[in-house]
Design an enzyme around this catalytic site. Sequence first.
Site, PDB file in Angstrom:
ATOM      1  N   ARG A 179       0.833  -1.208   0.000  1.00  0.00           N
ATOM      2  CA  ARG A 179       0.000   0.000   0.000  1.00  0.00           C
ATOM      3  C   ARG A 179       0.865   1.255   0.000  1.00  0.00           C
ATOM      4  NH1 ARG A 179      -5.016   1.630   4.101  1.00  0.00           N
ATOM      5  NH2 ARG A 179      -5.295   3.741   3.282  1.00  0.00           N
ATOM      6  N   ASN A 193     -10.443  -5.191  -0.290  1.00  0.00           N
ATOM      7  CA  ASN A 193     -10.551  -4.125  -1.280  1.00  0.00           C
ATOM      8  C   ASN A 193      -9.684  -4.381  -2.506  1.00  0.00           C
ATOM      9  OD1 ASN A 193     -12.424  -2.147  -0.438  1.00  0.00           O
ATOM     10  ND2 ASN A 193     -11.017  -1.458   1.171  1.00  0.00           N
ATOM     11  N   CYS A 210     -18.825  -3.209   2.199  1.00  0.00           N
ATOM     12  CA  CYS A 210     -17.991  -2.051   2.514  1.00  0.00           C
ATOM     13  C   CYS A 210     -18.605  -1.346   3.715  1.00  0.00           C
ATOM     14  CB  CYS A 210     -17.955  -1.124   1.293  1.00  0.00           C
ATOM     15  SG  CYS A 210     -17.028   0.403   1.538  1.00  0.00           S
ATOM     16  N   TYR A 267     -15.935   8.810  -0.964  1.00  0.00           N
ATOM     17  CA  TYR A 267     -14.832   8.787  -1.932  1.00  0.00           C
ATOM     18  C   TYR A 267     -15.084   9.678  -3.139  1.00  0.00           C
ATOM     19  CZ  TYR A 267     -12.587   4.993   0.607  1.00  0.00           C
ATOM     20  OH  TYR A 267     -11.953   4.251   1.566  1.00  0.00           O
TER      21      TYR A 267
END
Length: 461
Positions: free
Chosen positions: A96, A150, A172, A257
């Site tokens: 990440r 994810n 989610c 988002y």
Amino acid sequence: MSKKLKIVTIGGGSSYTPELIEGYIKRKDQLNIGKIVLVDIPDGEEKLNIVGEMARRMVKAAGLDWEVELTLDRFNALKDADFVTTQFRVGLLNARVKDERIPLSHGVLGQETNGAGGMFKAFRTIPVIGQIIDDMRVQCPDAWLIDFTNPAGIVTEAAIKHFGWEKTIGLCNVPINLETNEAKALGVPKEDLHFRFAGINHFHWHRVWDKAGNEITEEVIEAVYGNKQGSKEVENIHQAVYHIEQLRDLKLLPCSYHRYYYIEDEMLEHCIEDFKNGKTRAQVVKQTEKELFELYKDPALDYKPEQLTQRGGTHYSDAACEIIASIVNDKGTLMTVSTRNNGAIEDLPYDCIVEISAKIDARGANVENWGKLMPAARGTLQIMKAMEETVIRAAIDGDYNAALHAFTINPLVPGGKLAKRILDEMLYAHKKYLPQFADKIAEIEKDEEITSYVDELMKSN
């Protein structure tokens, strides 16, 4: 009494596991659990042992006789499972960090599930989901797969449409957080409101009704966003303030988002500042996880600590438990999940995977019809779905051409030479976890400019 359930969690060494165990314990009267198996890989063994022992303490403190097994043997762990949940990260948090830092070093958004980083997380994850499903076909052909790895929507689409595991539901925590936040802004219990969501994972909108059946979406827009103070729905996203004029035009409430798309300049500026200060979200989460696992080592700790809410994904695990309970007990609980569209959103292909309100019962997810979106929302949604479909094709086939095409479709990645440069750098950086791209990566490795740039950048990882 129904037969005892066996539930297997892939990525069992995750810091979220205590919430998962808490969720099962809260539903002990709905779930006749016999065994919980926590599975991880050798690189995650230490965390698995720490969190696994804590899980056992939590079960014991609740006065339950459930067996909690810890293992690195995924194939055998899956034998006769009733439910398989996934919460893993291929490449761990260091992957990440690369997803965030490499694009940001070029002034381009680096984020876990959006832009270049999100696409690379999918490239790494989709083949592994395929391998898990291969194992499930042999070991537990009737099991449900509950995915909160994810990018959940893309992973769920790969599982159902490409690997053929129809009994898959993705989920989610964002819709849950939005519901809680909006009820608080209105000063009413969440149970007095009815929410309907439609879109795709991390790119959906929703409407709200009161308990008398009156739509109050526009009232909620004003209550939450009309004060120009912003809204803190999740821990892991900078809470930039939406342009209220745009939301008034949409007459829909946005996903958290959407900030990356509706207020891209401010969000990018904030992420670049974090990058320069060595505080990208991944770097912050690494420290948070370190602190959490120190807490988990405490032999007296037998409950989920409050600090877990700072991790950014709180409610994921509890939602997974509710899906399982709703399937087992044929409850018909209304939840927001990733599942087949089945015509519910008229603007997207009938069989694609969408994130939408659905009733969960013994048959799985039964979607609520949404209809059409206004043109401004419809157009962006169709672009994002096309990007997802192209990402999946690239991930499964190791198709560099498709990967580059996905980069150019994605609204958060500039096209042209820069898109190709970032793609090549990230392929090189993640080569250990992208065997399907091996031939192209071997070619990229001959480019000293790219390899030296990435190696130098990641020295400060």
